[in-house]
Motif scaffolding. Structure first.
Motif, PDB file in Angstrom:
ATOM      1  N   LEU A 214       0.823  -1.212   0.000  1.00 45.13           N
ATOM      2  CA  LEU A 214       0.000   0.000   0.000  1.00 45.13           C
ATOM      3  C   LEU A 214       0.856   1.259   0.000  1.00 45.13           C
ATOM      4  N   SER A 215       1.918   1.260   0.789  1.00 42.42           N
ATOM      5  CA  SER A 215       2.782   2.443   0.861  1.00 42.42           C
ATOM      6  C   SER A 215       3.488   2.676  -0.466  1.00 42.42           C
ATOM      7  N   ASN A 216       3.850   1.600  -1.158  1.00 40.41           N
ATOM      8  CA  ASN A 216       4.509   1.740  -2.441  1.00 40.41           C
ATOM      9  C   ASN A 216       3.552   2.298  -3.491  1.00 40.41           C
ATOM     10  N   ALA A 217       2.323   1.787  -3.506  1.00 45.53           N
ATOM     11  CA  ALA A 217       1.322   2.289  -4.448  1.00 45.53           C
ATOM     12  C   ALA A 217       1.021   3.760  -4.177  1.00 45.53           C
ATOM     13  N   GLU A 218       0.924   4.129  -2.912  1.00 41.10           N
ATOM     14  CA  GLU A 218       0.656   5.529  -2.564  1.00 41.10           C
ATOM     15  C   GLU A 218       1.786   6.438  -3.018  1.00 41.10           C
ATOM     16  N   ALA A 219       3.035   5.992  -2.826  1.00 41.19           N
ATOM     17  CA  ALA A 219       4.192   6.800  -3.232  1.00 41.19           C
ATOM     18  C   ALA A 219       4.216   6.983  -4.749  1.00 41.19           C
ATOM     19  N   ILE A 220       3.832   5.950  -5.490  1.00 41.88           N
ATOM     20  CA  ILE A 220       3.773   6.053  -6.956  1.00 41.88           C
ATOM     21  C   ILE A 220       2.790   7.146  -7.363  1.00 41.88           C
ATOM     22  N   LEU A 221       1.621   7.169  -6.710  1.00 36.38           N
ATOM     23  CA  LEU A 221       0.579   8.127  -7.079  1.00 36.38           C
ATOM     24  C   LEU A 221       0.919   9.553  -6.641  1.00 36.38           C
ATOM     25  N   GLU A 222       1.906   9.702  -5.782  1.00 37.92           N
ATOM     26  CA  GLU A 222       2.339  11.044  -5.406  1.00 37.92           C
ATOM     27  C   GLU A 222       3.129  11.715  -6.525  1.00 37.92           C
ATOM     28  N   VAL A 223       3.712  10.913  -7.425  1.00 38.95           N
ATOM     29  CA  VAL A 223       4.520  11.498  -8.505  1.00 38.95           C
ATOM     30  C   VAL A 223       3.943  11.212  -9.889  1.00 38.95           C
ATOM     31  N   ILE A 224       3.058  10.229 -10.008  1.00 44.06           N
ATOM     32  CA  ILE A 224       2.443   9.884 -11.289  1.00 44.06           C
ATOM     33  C   ILE A 224       0.938  10.117 -11.194  1.00 44.06           C
ATOM     34  N   ASN A 225       0.419  10.909 -12.090  1.00 39.28           N
ATOM     35  CA  ASN A 225      -1.002  11.238 -12.063  1.00 39.28           C
ATOM     36  C   ASN A 225      -1.820  10.156 -12.764  1.00 39.28           C
ATOM     37  N   CYS A 226      -2.664   9.475 -12.015  1.00 40.34           N
ATOM     38  CA  CYS A 226      -3.583   8.482 -12.568  1.00 40.34           C
ATOM     39  C   CYS A 226      -4.983   8.809 -12.064  1.00 40.34           C
ATOM     40  N   THR A 227      -5.971   8.692 -12.920  1.00 41.94           N
ATOM     41  CA  THR A 227      -7.337   9.043 -12.541  1.00 41.94           C
ATOM     42  C   THR A 227      -8.316   7.971 -13.008  1.00 41.94           C
ATOM     43  N   ALA A 228      -9.575   8.188 -12.645  1.00 45.11           N
ATOM     44  CA  ALA A 228     -10.628   7.261 -13.048  1.00 45.11           C
ATOM     45  C   ALA A 228     -10.845   7.266 -14.557  1.00 45.11           C
ATOM     46  N   GLU A 229     -10.301   8.250 -15.236  1.00 45.52           N
ATOM     47  CA  GLU A 229     -10.439   8.327 -16.691  1.00 45.52           C
ATOM     48  C   GLU A 229      -9.431   7.424 -17.411  1.00 45.52           C
ATOM     49  N   ASP A 230      -8.473   6.900 -16.675  1.00 46.55           N
ATOM     50  CA  ASP A 230      -7.412   6.091 -17.284  1.00 46.55           C
ATOM     51  C   ASP A 230      -7.807   4.627 -17.395  1.00 46.55           C
ATOM     52  N   THR A 231      -7.306   4.009 -18.459  1.00 43.39           N
ATOM     53  CA  THR A 231      -7.489   2.574 -18.686  1.00 43.39           C
ATOM     54  C   THR A 231      -6.129   1.939 -18.904  1.00 43.39           C
ATOM     55  N   LEU A 232      -5.875   0.845 -18.204  1.00 45.56           N
ATOM     56  CA  LEU A 232      -4.638   0.090 -18.365  1.00 45.56           C
ATOM     57  C   LEU A 232      -4.940  -1.218 -19.071  1.00 45.56           C
ATOM     58  N   LEU A 233      -4.003  -1.679 -19.883  1.00 44.93           N
ATOM     59  CA  LEU A 233      -4.087  -3.010 -20.482  1.00 44.93           C
ATOM     60  C   LEU A 233      -3.056  -3.883 -19.776  1.00 44.93           C
ATOM     61  N   SER A 234      -3.526  -4.870 -19.050  1.00 43.62           N
ATOM     62  CA  SER A 234      -2.643  -5.721 -18.248  1.00 43.62           C
ATOM     63  C   SER A 234      -2.280  -6.985 -19.015  1.00 43.62           C
ATOM     64  N   PHE A 235      -0.981  -7.167 -19.259  1.00 45.77           N
ATOM     65  CA  PHE A 235      -0.528  -8.386 -19.932  1.00 45.77           C
ATOM     66  C   PHE A 235       0.688  -9.003 -19.263  1.00 45.77           C
ATOM     67  N   LEU A 236       1.411  -8.244 -18.420  1.00 44.85           N
ATOM     68  CA  LEU A 236       2.471  -8.846 -17.620  1.00 44.85           C
ATOM     69  C   LEU A 236       1.821  -9.688 -16.525  1.00 44.85           C
ATOM     70  N   PRO A 237       2.430 -10.790 -16.132  1.00 46.20           N
ATOM     71  CA  PRO A 237       1.778 -11.671 -15.152  1.00 46.20           C
ATOM     72  C   PRO A 237       1.593 -10.998 -13.794  1.00 46.20           C
ATOM     73  N   LEU A 238       0.405 -11.147 -13.231  1.00 44.69           N
ATOM     74  CA  LEU A 238       0.135 -10.621 -11.896  1.00 44.69           C
ATOM     75  C   LEU A 238       0.987 -11.316 -10.838  1.00 44.69           C
ATOM     76  N   SER A 239       1.596 -12.429 -11.204  1.00 42.72           N
ATOM     77  CA  SER A 239       2.495 -13.129 -10.282  1.00 42.72           C
ATOM     78  C   SER A 239       3.747 -12.314  -9.997  1.00 42.72           C
ATOM     79  N   HIS A 240       4.053 -11.344 -10.856  1.00 47.03           N
ATOM     80  CA  HIS A 240       5.250 -10.527 -10.674  1.00 47.03           C
ATOM     81  C   HIS A 240       4.911  -9.285  -9.866  1.00 47.03           C
ATOM     82  N   ALA A 241       5.796  -8.922  -8.940  1.00 51.88           N
ATOM     83  CA  ALA A 241       5.533  -7.800  -8.042  1.00 51.88           C
ATOM     84  C   ALA A 241       5.320  -6.497  -8.801  1.00 51.88           C
TER      85      ALA A 241
END
Length: 620
Positions: A214-241
């Protein structure tokens, strides 16, 4: 006090735990798009809202509650990226269970090792066909006693001993009978065991808490702007950190939607369909696009190549101006930039969906020339750096301050310094709890002052981290010269002819390389050299080796004499995660490859005692 809105990212303090994060997201934006996934049986894409996902997770949690598991017990997941993956993990986390993610393409022997080492009591996998090759490698003493199957199968035969099987359809239908209260889960409780895909030695289970991630995700969002308008395409395995934190928990925290790609084979089509605004990838995907364009240019007309070169030159200058590292464009460049962008860059960017506003590369080093290529085309590509042991992101460039030669500045709350031999040391809230059942390895990695020793050499300039290779991955030739092979390999695979490269030479008089050739590039090169591309003997033709050596030595001309590759072995073999040649982030498993090609490597030194010149490497 103002009331939080759906547009505000959820903080780690608000979420408390990873399952609490989903609870809050559902409360803040219940009807917003959460996930999108292709349903093969109906031949269509289906969407889920946060309310629908939250409801499904409740069903899964109730079903899991009937499995007589206790907080702290480990449950494993061997499944492709999907909404079901998320539902299972969120259900498990809500019960205080520890999730052990596994790679679907890993070998049965390694999967069995991970299940046994983690002490997993339950496994959720796709089908009986996925379980069958794994079963013989599970020892009778293993605590695994239940296997959940995503798909029904008529081939399931109950074993005499070992785990019991059920498909999730009847399992979930019985969930109403297990509506038990949720146990109390704390931020510092163990949430997951993520096994490192090391290039040498057996994997280690990295213990990460709810607060770590959680702390890592929060720190990412402090410097990278992501909003509800964004869409991600996930293809890397969720098994990877990397994908799990950056492509799953961070979007949940920000309220973004995520679409799950069908497979790497369908990636190009899915990019066109989903049209993501944010793309997260390891360098290999960017390198493949780069290499494909380079191969196309080799056969293009002089005018086309000239136009492309002009577009890159003007595009790079435009990028440098936006970064404040160059003065304003000349009038001609200002007029030409939109024209060449439309004629050249837009065609390539449209293949990626046409609306990417942020592309992220992580998991392995990205060659600066590849990064510059995409930035010149107008793709806002940033590179970051991290380790599984740090949940995982340590640093990143950001669009407004992007230096491709670096991996950016440390995230807020993370401290970095250089230790002995310029080893990068890091400290912060993302630091792992330790290695699973390996206290000695934990003490080796984390010193008494709480600094994680990364094993990476680095230089710090103006707050930015510049990586200089792995400390242990250094080749020492028989003449005593030291060479970092990764530096050479990055340049070699930038050639569109080469899919994979591994430099060898430990204890030898000079460096050599194993080169896996691109099939399309090989066909063209062989015909150009008057060779039959279908004949195995063609790979050993002297004239071909001379051409390839001249080609790669041109790439390595800036390196000293002792760091030049003197001989090559040309291969058409497949190096993949599935056959054990690569880690899941596409890094070379050196010991595996060296063992597999030991006779080939020996032949590169038979009767060719080329002396290596005594020259100091630039990093010494």
């Amino acid at each position: 006090m103002s009331t939080p809105t759906s547009n505000q990212p959820i903080t780690a303090a608000e979420a408390i735990t990873l399952s609490g994060l989903l609870d809050l997201r559902e409360q803040r934006s219940p009807d917003a798009a959460a996930y999108r996934q292709f349903e093969v049986d109906k031949n269509r894409w289906r969407s889920w809202t946060w309310r629908e996902v939250h409801r499904e997770v409740s069903r899964w949690r109730q079903a899991l509650a009937g499995e007589q598991l206790h907080p702290g017990d480990r449950v494993a997941i061997l499944l492709a990226n999907s909404v079901e993956w998320v539902c299972f993990e969120q259900a498990a986390l809500g019960l205080g269970l520890v999730v052990v993610p596994l790679y679907t393409w890993d070998s049965p022997e390694n999967l069995a090792y991970l299940l046994t080492d983690s002490g997993s009591r339950l496994l959720f996998t796709g089908s009986w066909e996925q379980w069958r090759p794994l079963a013989p490698h599970i020892p009778e003493s293993a605590p695994l006693n239940r296997v959940l199957l995503l798909k029904d199968s008529d081939q399931v035969t109950a074993p005499v001993s070992g785990p019991t099987f059920t498909s999730i359809v009847p399992w979930l239908k019985q969930s109403e009978a297990h509506d038990l209260p949720r146990p109390r889960v704390c931020p510092d409780d163990l949430a997951t065991l993520v096994y490192t895909s090391g290039t040498t030695g057996p994997p280690k289970g990295v213990m990460l808490s709810h607060h770590n991630i959680l702390s890592n995700a929060e720190a990412i969002l402090e410097v990278i702007n992501c909003t509800a308008e964004d869409t991600l395409l996930s293809f890397l395995p969720l098994s990877h950190a990397f994908e799990r934190t950056v492509g799953y928990f961070t979007p949940m925290m920000a309220g973004c939607s995520v679409a799950y790609s069908r497979s790497i084979d369908h990636l190009a089509e899915d990019l066109q369909t989903v049209r993501p605004t944010i793309l997260i990838s390891v360098p290999r995907i960017y390198e493949k696009v780069y290499a494909k364009v380079q191969r196309q240019l080799e056969n293009a007309s002089f005018a086309t190549r000239a136009l492309f070169a002009l577009a890159l030159r003007i595009g790079w200058r435009h990028f440098e101006i936006t970064q404040g590292r160059a003065s304003g464009s000349m009038v001609g460049e200002k007029l030409l930039h939109p024209l060449v962008h439309r004629l050249v860059a837009k065609k390539i960017l449209d293949r990626l969906g046409g609306r990417i506003r942020l592309a992220v590369s992580g998991g392995a080093p990205l060659l600066e020339s590849v990064s510059r290529f995409f930035l010149s085309l107008g793709l806002p590509l940033i590179q970051g750096y991290g380790l599984t042991e740090f949940s995982p992101v340590v640093s990143t460039n950001i669009p407004a301050s992007n230096l491709p030669a670096s991996v950016g500045k440390p995230l807020p709350g993370i401290s970095c310094r250089l230790g002995t031999a310029n080893e990068l040391l890091v400290k912060g809230p993302g630091l792992m709890l330790g290695y699973w059942q390996q206290p000695e390895r934990t003490r080796e990695a984390i010193d008494a002052e709480g600094w994680l020793h990364t094993g990476d050499q680095a230089v710090m300039e103006e707050g930015r981290i510049h990586l200089r290779g792995r400390i242990k991955e250094v080749i020492v030739t028989s003449t005593g010269e030291k060479v970092a092979p990764a530096d050479l390999e990055l340049l070699l695979v930038a050639d569109p002819l080469v899919d994979h490269a591994m430099v060898v030479g430990e204890g030898r008089p000079y460096l050599a390389a194993l080169l896996v050739l691109n099939q399309e590039g090989w066909q063209k090169l062989a015909k150009k050299s008057g060779l039959d591309p279908q004949a195995a003997a063609s790979l050993g033709a002297g004239i071909l080796h001379e051409q390839v050596l001249a080609r790669i030595q041109g790439k390595l001309h800036t390196f000293p004499a002792h760091a030049q590759v003197r001989r090559v072995a040309l291969l058409l073999d497949e190096w993949s995660v599935a056959n054990g040649s690569l880690t899941p982030t596409m890094k070379l498993k050196r010991t595996v490859i060296e063992h597999r090609y030991r006779e080939t490597i020996d032949s590169l030194y038979e009767g060719h005692e080329i002396p290596a010149a005594r020259m100091s490497a630039p990093w010494e």
